[in-house]
Each structure stands twice: as C-alpha cells, then as structure tokens.
Design a protein around this motif. Sequence first.
Motif, PDB file in Angstrom:
ATOM      1  N   GLU A  93       6.470  -5.917   0.868  1.00 27.56           N
ATOM      2  CA  GLU A  93       7.619  -6.465   0.557  1.00 27.56           C
ATOM      3  C   GLU A  93       8.918  -5.620   1.203  1.00 27.56           C
ATOM      4  O   GLU A  93       9.953  -6.808   0.844  1.00 27.56           O
ATOM      5  CB  GLU A  93       7.203  -6.588  -0.355  1.00 27.56           C
ATOM      6  N   SER A 153       1.816  -6.759  -7.241  1.00 28.19           N
ATOM      7  CA  SER A 153       0.512  -5.969  -6.581  1.00 28.19           C
ATOM      8  C   SER A 153       0.619  -4.413  -7.073  1.00 28.19           C
ATOM      9  O   SER A 153       2.432  -4.137  -6.982  1.00 28.19           O
ATOM     10  CB  SER A 153       0.346  -6.032  -4.845  1.00 28.19           C
ATOM     11  N   ASN A 154      -0.374  -4.157  -7.584  1.00 25.19           N
ATOM     12  CA  ASN A 154      -0.449  -2.687  -7.692  1.00 25.19           C
ATOM     13  C   ASN A 154      -0.561  -1.587  -6.138  1.00 25.19           C
ATOM     14  O   ASN A 154      -0.771  -0.170  -6.387  1.00 25.19           O
ATOM     15  CB  ASN A 154      -1.298  -2.201  -8.443  1.00 25.19           C
ATOM     16  N   ASN A 155      -0.769  -2.523  -4.856  1.00 25.94           N
ATOM     17  CA  ASN A 155      -1.406  -1.765  -3.833  1.00 25.94           C
ATOM     18  C   ASN A 155       0.121  -1.130  -3.470  1.00 25.94           C
ATOM     19  O   ASN A 155       1.154  -1.922  -2.775  1.00 25.94           O
ATOM     20  CB  ASN A 155      -1.997  -2.786  -3.218  1.00 25.94           C
ATOM     21  N   PRO A 156       0.480   0.075  -2.978  1.00 25.98           N
ATOM     22  CA  PRO A 156       1.763   0.636  -2.134  1.00 25.98           C
ATOM     23  C   PRO A 156       2.083  -0.143  -1.482  1.00 25.98           C
ATOM     24  O   PRO A 156       2.923   0.075  -1.412  1.00 25.98           O
ATOM     25  CB  PRO A 156       1.307   2.000  -2.425  1.00 25.98           C
ATOM     26  N   ALA A 157       0.584  -0.417  -0.175  1.00 28.08           N
ATOM     27  CA  ALA A 157       1.231  -1.152   1.048  1.00 28.08           C
ATOM     28  C   ALA A 157       2.014  -2.382   1.267  1.00 28.08           C
ATOM     29  O   ALA A 157       2.789  -2.150   2.051  1.00 28.08           O
ATOM     30  CB  ALA A 157      -0.245  -0.148   1.629  1.00 28.08           C
ATOM     31  N   GLU A 158       1.108  -2.536  -0.016  1.00 30.71           N
ATOM     32  CA  GLU A 158       1.713  -3.965  -0.650  1.00 30.71           C
ATOM     33  C   GLU A 158       2.970  -4.308  -0.288  1.00 30.71           C
ATOM     34  O   GLU A 158       3.844  -5.119  -0.380  1.00 30.71           O
ATOM     35  CB  GLU A 158       0.691  -5.199  -0.637  1.00 30.71           C
ATOM     36  N   LEU A 159       3.540  -3.593  -1.354  1.00 32.64           N
ATOM     37  CA  LEU A 159       4.711  -2.715  -1.888  1.00 32.64           C
ATOM     38  C   LEU A 159       5.956  -2.787  -1.089  1.00 32.64           C
ATOM     39  O   LEU A 159       7.065  -3.729  -1.096  1.00 32.64           O
ATOM     40  CB  LEU A 159       4.907  -2.628  -3.511  1.00 32.64           C
ATOM     41  N   ARG A 160       6.069  -2.510  -0.399  1.00 35.15           N
ATOM     42  CA  ARG A 160       6.067  -1.471   0.394  1.00 35.15           C
ATOM     43  C   ARG A 160       6.502  -2.245   1.921  1.00 35.15           C
ATOM     44  O   ARG A 160       7.355  -2.455   2.530  1.00 35.15           O
ATOM     45  CB  ARG A 160       5.469   0.337   1.063  1.00 35.15           C
TER      46      ARG A 160
END
Length: 346
Positions: free
Chosen positions: A209, A200-207
């Motif tokens: 994870e 994903s390119n979504n920072p919230a989703e990466l955070r």
Amino acid sequence: MRPDTPATPAENEHADHVAEAERLERTAAMYPEDAEALLLQAAAHYELADVRDRATAHYDALLAASGVHDPALIRALKAANLWEYGHEAEAQAIITGLRASAPRDPAPWVIIAESLEAHDELEPAHEAFTEALELLVPPSERDTGDVPYAKHPLVLGRHRVRRLLGADHDAWDALADRVNRTSVSLDELHDPKRLWALGSNNPAELRAEIDRLHAELGSFREALSRPFPVAVLHWPAGEYTELLAAYPALSSEYPSYEAHLASIESSLRELAASGTANLGIVTGTLPSYEAFAASEASSPEDASLLPQYATTLAARGRAVVWPPEAGAGCWCGSGSAYSGCHGGGA
C-alpha cells in the motif's frame, strides 16, 4: 471555549484557514482584476475551515458579478460545497443544470462527477464522467492516447467508478490504462479492497500500500510541476478599440485588428513548428492592463509590457489552450468553428 482553554490542533487549523480567507478577501478588494481567482481561493479556505456558508456566499457573489471568467466552474464548486453541509437537493439541481449545459472545460465535469462519487451516487457519477469524455475527448485523442493532462481526471475517474461498480473493461477503460502514468496498474490502484490493507497487520500488505501511495504521490507532484502555458495576448474587438483610443502609441504594435488576429495565429503556429509545447491564448482587458502597468511602475504605452502582461495572465491560470479542440469555436470570438475560421489553413 473558555479563554484559558487551549485550542485543539483542529481548532487552530480552522482558525488559520479563516484568517487566510479573510486575507485573500482584503487582497481581492485591492486588486479587482484578480478578484475572481482570489475569492475562489478564499472560498476554498472557508470550506477547509468548515465555514461552508461563507464559501457559498462567495460563489453566489461571483455568479452575480459581470464578466466572470468561468461560471460553470463556480457553479460546480458551489454544488459540491452545498452538498457537504446538507443542501443536497439544491446541489443536485445545480449538477443537473450543469450536465445539461455541457461545459467545454473539463474542470466543472470533474468536480460534479467526483461530488456524486463521494456521496455514493455511483451510477450518476459514471454517467457524468462518460458524458464529459464523449463531449471533450475527440476520436483523434482516443485513437492516439494523447489526451491533454487536464482531461486525465475524467478518464481516470470513470475507471475508478467502474471499478467500484464492478463493471467490465470497455474502450474508455483501455484508454485510462494508456493514460495512467504510475508504475501501478489502475485495476490495483482503484481496487475497492485496497483500503482494507490500511488496517492490516501484515507487513507485506502495508508495504504494497505504501508503494501504491508513492506512485500516486509522484503523479500529483508531476501535476504541480507542470509549467503554465506559453501564451499569446489577444485583445477582443471592443478592448482593442479602447486600448488604442487611450494609448495611440501602441498602434505601431497593432496596425489593424485583422493584423492583430492574424499575428496571434501565425505566432502560435511558428511556436508549435519549433517544437514549443503547452501553448495558449490569454485575453486582455484595458483595466487589467492598466493595473498591471501601474504595478510595474510603467506607462501602458510601453509596448515591452505587453508580453510581460501575457505571461502574468498565463501564470494566473487565464490561458485557453491552443489549438482549440476539434469542433470547438475559434479563439477569436467570431462564433465560427476554429477549423472554418483561423484554423482553416492548419
């Protein structure tokens, strides 16, 4: 590869694993009492180097040897390794045989169930996890949620596979939630969609994870930091006789075999009553003890070596957890259930 062509990082890593495996093989030849553990480590390095046929050769040699400590574990490792380089039918046959033999240690079950899971055999993996839990987790542990750490991979692995299958929660899944020590719920950790977040390119989703991975890393670190058991030394009857025949001075330490067995149980109960956790029993052999005494530049008749020898065996992973599980055989090797033998007065 031409001599003037630099090795890739992967090639270097494989060469390092092969070199370490060969070093372990040489060490095993020097210390035969530790050969099983050392050769299992060597086989693991061969697997990491993708030289899987050499790993299988070690597993076969260990299974053909006498006095192997844990043949079920070795068969499980062999099956998982065989499957990884195209021998699925043989691997499946070994796994079927292991499930039928119902080993009493969780490690072989974990290996075969996770191997089935890794190859998308989710229904058989679910069955293997369930069989292991029904065999190894008694009602007392299910009711209290106080499941020994060695069984956690079974409880958690079954939950993970059921999440992949889309199955509803059952009593074992509820136990898995109680066993989970991370700050992230198991439903979230085992969500099949969580891997999608890695792309994903979504920072919230990466955070999110990254936070999950930190939680899992904390569990792994806790596992690595767990101390080896406080272990008491047990001599089987044959080894006991040979020990005193070779070193009569130790008869002051071991006046009779019955007293030796009774002292093991009483010592462990005293330790448990004092609040000492993580207790176990290690089994001594005369050749191993003599080799240990030689490594300490001391005489085997020195009774002060005995507790050091027990601690060394425990540090090498040779300890069996005490007390045995409900319905399990007694640690003394009598063939009777622990509750009707040395555990009768517990």
